[in-house]
Design a protein around this motif. Structure first.
Motif, PDB file in Angstrom:
ATOM      1  N   UNK A 109       1.379   3.802  -0.383  1.00 48.96           N
ATOM      2  CA  UNK A 109       1.071   2.644   0.568  1.00 48.96           C
ATOM      3  C   UNK A 109      -0.253   1.745   0.317  1.00 48.96           C
ATOM      4  N   UNK A 110      -1.201   2.607  -0.080  1.00 50.37           N
ATOM      5  CA  UNK A 110      -2.407   1.760  -0.380  1.00 50.37           C
ATOM      6  C   UNK A 110      -2.549   1.447  -1.843  1.00 50.37           C
ATOM      7  N   UNK A 111      -2.072   2.190  -2.799  1.00 53.81           N
ATOM      8  CA  UNK A 111      -2.106   1.668  -4.133  1.00 53.81           C
ATOM      9  C   UNK A 111      -0.523   1.048  -4.626  1.00 53.81           C
ATOM     10  N   UNK A 112      -0.457  -0.275  -4.308  1.00 52.74           N
ATOM     11  CA  UNK A 112       0.879  -0.922  -4.546  1.00 52.74           C
ATOM     12  C   UNK A 112       1.035  -1.364  -6.021  1.00 52.74           C
ATOM     13  N   UNK A 113       2.291  -1.505  -6.518  1.00 51.39           N
ATOM     14  CA  UNK A 113       2.097  -2.031  -8.136  1.00 51.39           C
ATOM     15  C   UNK A 113       1.378  -3.167  -8.257  1.00 51.39           C
ATOM     16  N   UNK A 114       1.278  -4.102  -7.388  1.00 53.98           N
ATOM     17  CA  UNK A 114       0.494  -5.085  -7.447  1.00 53.98           C
ATOM     18  C   UNK A 114      -1.000  -5.009  -7.539  1.00 53.98           C
ATOM     19  N   UNK A 115      -1.403  -4.132  -6.725  1.00 56.52           N
ATOM     20  CA  UNK A 115      -2.929  -3.618  -6.887  1.00 56.52           C
ATOM     21  C   UNK A 115      -3.294  -2.772  -8.098  1.00 56.52           C
ATOM     22  N   UNK A 116      -2.393  -1.901  -8.407  1.00 57.74           N
ATOM     23  CA  UNK A 116      -2.766  -1.071  -9.433  1.00 57.74           C
ATOM     24  C   UNK A 116      -2.794  -1.928 -10.891  1.00 57.74           C
ATOM     25  N   UNK A 171       8.768 -11.897 -16.584  1.00 51.54           N
ATOM     26  CA  UNK A 171       8.776 -12.322 -15.515  1.00 51.54           C
ATOM     27  C   UNK A 171       7.564 -12.670 -14.704  1.00 51.54           C
ATOM     28  N   UNK A 172       7.132 -13.883 -13.996  1.00 53.34           N
ATOM     29  CA  UNK A 172       5.903 -14.063 -13.512  1.00 53.34           C
ATOM     30  C   UNK A 172       5.585 -13.248 -12.258  1.00 53.34           C
ATOM     31  N   UNK A 173       4.397 -12.936 -11.904  1.00 52.14           N
ATOM     32  CA  UNK A 173       3.862 -12.114 -11.112  1.00 52.14           C
ATOM     33  C   UNK A 173       4.257 -12.585  -9.795  1.00 52.14           C
ATOM     34  N   UNK A 174       4.370 -11.676  -8.817  1.00 54.44           N
ATOM     35  CA  UNK A 174       4.433 -12.189  -7.315  1.00 54.44           C
ATOM     36  C   UNK A 174       3.351 -11.581  -6.639  1.00 54.44           C
ATOM     37  N   UNK A 175       2.610 -12.256  -5.509  1.00 55.16           N
ATOM     38  CA  UNK A 175       1.455 -11.638  -4.972  1.00 55.16           C
ATOM     39  C   UNK A 175       2.072 -10.193  -4.077  1.00 55.16           C
ATOM     40  N   UNK A 176       0.908  -9.508  -3.785  1.00 52.16           N
ATOM     41  CA  UNK A 176       1.296  -8.519  -2.857  1.00 52.16           C
ATOM     42  C   UNK A 176       1.914  -8.902  -1.726  1.00 52.16           C
ATOM     43  N   UNK A 177       2.858  -8.172  -1.053  1.00 50.80           N
ATOM     44  CA  UNK A 177       3.435  -8.758   0.223  1.00 50.80           C
ATOM     45  C   UNK A 177       2.402  -8.863   1.431  1.00 50.80           C
ATOM     46  N   UNK A 178       1.219  -8.375   1.134  1.00 55.56           N
ATOM     47  CA  UNK A 178       0.070  -8.780   2.125  1.00 55.56           C
ATOM     48  C   UNK A 178      -0.626  -9.728   1.754  1.00 55.56           C
TER      49      UNK A 178
END
Length: 870
Positions: free
Chosen positions: A462-469, A553-560
């Motif tokens: 929940x804290x370490x999302x793929x985007x954040x990692x 594929x271009x990155x998406x932002x974190x859902x937050x």
């Protein structure tokens, strides 16, 4: 035999101790009278160039004596390791007064009689922060005038040996050393200590510290200013005390003094920004529970039921929105209404900082006799390297003297090579940033697949999302690349600036500064610009994603939102740079000095002389101060350009700078040889760079609030699209997510498995649903939000710029009391000089040509009357 050798060594040391009657801290010649103003050292190595180096030294020292300097050589047998010769240099009175006139050095003519400023009623409250008066102001305040040999009786010369301070003396000797010839090689005249150091003829050239830093010197003639600076300034326990700027200036010169004045003022101003930033952060912390967006994401009935589209092609599965519950809660710390207020506040704070610094600088210019220090010192004095390399000559329109010059064709070629090199290295940085982006895109799918399919990572998923990692690892990789490129480019920048052959020292520093800053700007900020303004903006939508190089594929932002990722990037690069910088500045010189001094500890104290102790210290170098400024200006960029994403940045900078002042002062006082004193009336080209960054920061923060944070979409929903009057923000998450029909996925994007048999998935965008006639096209809400973002940027920029320019107009660059003091001092100085000239003319009338002297007397008296009238 062994005992005989020991006895001989004992006798040798005994003789050396008896021979040297002065203490090891002596800064005088063997006669104990003549002060050592500079020291040259060399090793008599018997290699193939030994004879050539010997000849250069003989010629150089012969010419130094012709210039009037006095030399005294310490044989290598007298040195601690038995290998190094030391040549001690003393400038006698005649040399000092000659070059004081050449360098236009200002000296006292009368004690200042202008009343001091009215005492501040808050002074009693600030008493714990004050230093003793004798430390803060080690000398009385005088009216000063440029030195002239013909008017010596005009100046307050009580003692010739102390009239010129040690910093003035070493500056004069250094001026002679940099211009003294040592022979002709390859048909060209060679001169200057810098060349002799580069070719190994001498190993070091430096002025002496006046004592050891941890205790006072035994010699009563020593000033012990180094000890005072260490005790009152360079210890970390004194971090809350003011800096003894007058003593710093007296000991190290105005150039170093004005750097510490600027750094101290910047740190004081950071305190206000840090407090406001902390309040904004605490606001976000205390309102976390009231954030409707994160509540809806975390709610199992809302976020738990929203099925999101896969984060990567083929390998990634569908996922539920409530898995990003923790990251959405933490993003509220930085993405809230206070962020907007803080961005506007920092735009105004920057202006206040720069305007108040101009006033502080103007006061220092008056107090340190730098008001008229402009043309003759910085723009007319040629660099010795320029004089040596430019063989052609032409008449200077200002001085009307023949001087070397570089032809236009040669300048053009050198600038083309320089510009091409700079462009190449800037392109290399951009290429490395693209490589990091490719890394992000390549590993993102791996992180997403790993975190979705690994049960052991569920507690932190929940804290370490793929985007954040991905963001954390990419930021660390980017930081390593930044450090490597910095190391390489520093040497390239110096090489190409030397190749351009700048005319003056000021021109040299300005050119090098612009090259280094341009490089560092792109190097440090490019990754932050990417996350702030490009990441997540060109993603496309399910079934029509955009790809880099048609592969990733271009990155998406974190859902937050992307703001939390920008905060992560900023924190890692900024904190990493500060930690690495302090390690480089403090620990590395300490280790080098400890290693160099390890043998000397076993020798008798009397054998380790003042010049040997200083020889074993590190060299501060001509560019030492340049790197200090560069480090602080890059930090200034972090806390202004991207501060909307991280309100705690000024607090981090404040804590670093409190440490930075003491680390810089500690290393300068204890770990480095005493730098040659130099004059400077301002922080130079850095002022223009700070002004440029202040203007750019308004634009970047407006764009961050508009496009990187979710502030504008939330406000548009609140005022235009909310359907619940009791809770206007409820339903925002559902409104901000568009619907995609899974059957519309092309094979390239479609996940391998769909265990939940989902029919639709959601994604961050404002597009029509699949059952609408304008299927997957942008909705009107998208255009409303875009228009609101653009309107916000225009309004915020105009408001902040208007306030900035109004504040700048309201605050005069020079305080009124300083203007009055400058005028008063000029008037009194002219009066004293005119009265002196009248006295001289009266003497002439008594002894010489009566008619000519009477006319001169009348003209001088008339000039005095005009001066009084003005």
């Amino acid at each position: 035999q062994q005992s005989g050798r020991r006895y001989n060594l004992f006798l040798k040391q005994r003789l050396r101790i008896d021979k040297r009657h002065q203490s090891k801290d002596s800064i005088f010649f063997r006669d104990g009278v003549r002060r050592i103003d500079f020291v040259l050292s060399y090793v008599d190595d018997l290699n193939k160039e030994w004879e050539k180096k010997l000849e250069r030294r003989k010629e150089f020292e012969r010419n130094l004596k012709k210039a009037g300097l006095e030399l005294e050589t310490e044989d290598k047998k007298e040195s601690e390791d038995g290998k190094i010769y030391f040549v001690k240099i003393h400038a006698p009175w005649e040399v000092l007064i000659t070059y004081a006139e050449v360098l236009n050095i200002k000296v006292p003519i009368k004690e200042n009689d202008i009343p001091s400023m009215v005492e501040n009623p808050l002074d009693c409250m600030l008493a714990p922060l004050r230093l003793p008066e004798k430390v803060m102001h080690p000398e009385p305040d005088y009216f000063t005038a440029p030195f002239s040999k013909d008017k010596q009786e005009l100046y307050l010369i009580n003692d010739e040996s102390t009239f010129f301070s040690p910093s003035m003396r070493n500056r004069i000797v250094n001026y002679i050393l940099t211009r003294c010839p040592y022979g002709t090689e390859e048909g060209k005249k060679k001169f200057g200590i810098k060349r002799l150091l580069n070719n190994g003829t001498y190993s070091a050239a430096y002025p002496l510290h006046d004592c050891q830093y941890w205790k006072k010197a035994n010699d009563p003639n020593c000033d012990n200013e180094r000890y005072t600076l260490y005790m009152e300034w360079a210890r970390f326990l004194r971090f809350y005390k003011e800096q003894p700027l007058d003593l710093i200036r007296k000991y190290y010169g105005e150039k170093i003094g004005i750097y510490f004045a600027w750094l101290g003022f910047y740190t004081e101003m950071l305190f206000l920004a840090a407090v406001v930033g902390l309040i904004c952060f605490l606001y976000g912390l205390f309102t976390m529970d009231e954030n409707m967006s994160s509540k809806e994401i975390c709610d199992p009935a809302i976020g738990g039921e929203i099925i999101m589209c896969p984060l990567c092609d083929r390998e990634c599965d569908y996922w539920r929105l409530n898995t990003t519950c923790e990251s959405s809660e933490y993003s509220h710390l930085f993405d809230n209404v206070a962020t907007l207020f803080f961005a506007i506040f920092m735009g105004i704070w920057v202006t206040l900082f720069l305007e108040f610094w101009k006033r502080r600088q103007a006061r220092l210019k008056y107090e340190w006799d730098l008001v008229d220090f402009e043309e003759e010192q910085q723009q007319l004095q040629l660099r010795p390297e320029y004089e040596a390399k430019c063989t052609q000559k032409k008449k200077n329109p200002v001085t009307q003297e023949m001087e070397p010059y570089l032809p236009i064709t040669s300048q053009a070629v050198r600038f083309c090579v320089s510009g091409t090199t700079v462009l190449f290295w800037v392109s290399l940085i951009i290429a490395s940033m693209i490589a990091v982006i490719v890394y992000r895109l390549a590993v993102y799918a791996a992180f997403a697949s790993l975190m979705e399919n690994t049960q052991s990572l569920e507690p932190i998923s929940g804290l370490l999302t793929p985007q954040l990692a991905t963001s954390v690892t990419a930021s660390c990789l980017n930081f390593v690349i930044i450090m490597i490129l910095n190391f390489l480019y520093e040497r390239i920048a110096i090489w190409i600036t030397d190749m351009e052959i700048p005319r003056t020292h000021m021109e040299y520093e300005n050119r090098l500064t612009m090259k280094m800053f341009l490089f560092q700007f792109v190097n440090y900020y490019s990754s932050c610009f990417y996350v702030a303004f490009f990441k997540g903006k060109f993603v496309g939508y399910p079934g029509a994603y955009t790809y880099m190089f048609n592969r990733w594929r271009n990155e998406e932002c974190d859902p937050a939102g992307c703001l939390i990722e920008l905060t992560t990037q900023l924190t890692i690069v900024m904190a990493g740079k500060q930690i690495w910088g302090n390690i480089q500045e403090a620990i590395v010189p300490w280790i080098c000095n400890w290693w160099g001094r390890r043998k000397a500890r076993n020798n008798p104290e009397n054998l380790y002389s003042r010049w040997e102790q200083d020889h074993d210290l590190q060299t501060f170098g001509a560019l030492g101060l340049f790197y200090e400024y560069l480090e602080m200006v890059i930090q200034f960029g972090f806390i202004t350009l991207f501060v909307a994403s991280f309100p705690l940045a000024p607090l981090l900078a404040l804590m670093n700078n409190i440490l930075e002042i003491r680390v810089d002062s500690w290393k300068l006082t204890t770990q480095y040889r005493r730098p040659v004193a130099a004059k400077a009336h301002s922080i130079g080209v850095w002022q223009e760079i700070l002004n440029g960054m202040a203007i750019l920061s308004v634009v970047t923060n407006a764009f961050i609030v508009a496009f990187t944070s979710d502030m504008i979409p939330r406000l548009v929903y609140y005022y235009a699209y909310s359907e619940n009057e009791d809770s206007p923000m409820s339903g925002y998450i559902n409104n901000s997510l568009s619907v995609f029909q899974i059957s519309d996925f092309p094979d390239r994007n479609k996940p391998k498995m769909n265990p939940g048999n989902f029919v639709i998935c959601r994604y961050r965008d404002y597009r029509y649903p699949p059952d609408h006639e304008r299927k997957y096209l942008h909705t009107m809400q998208f255009w409303h939000i875009l228009a609101a973002k653009l309107a916000f940027i225009i309004i915020m920029e105009h408001v902040v710029f208007i306030v900035k320019f109004f504040v700048a107009w309201m605050i005069p660059d020079v305080p009124s009391d300083v203007k009055a003091k400058i005028k008063r001092e000029k008037y009194l100085t002219q009066k004293i000089l005119h009265e002196y000239e009248l006295e001289k003319l009266k003497e002439k009338l008594c002894h010489g040509d009566k008619l000519a002297s009477e006319k001169e007397f009348i003209a001088t008296e008339g000039r005095m009357e005009l001066s009084r009238a003005m």
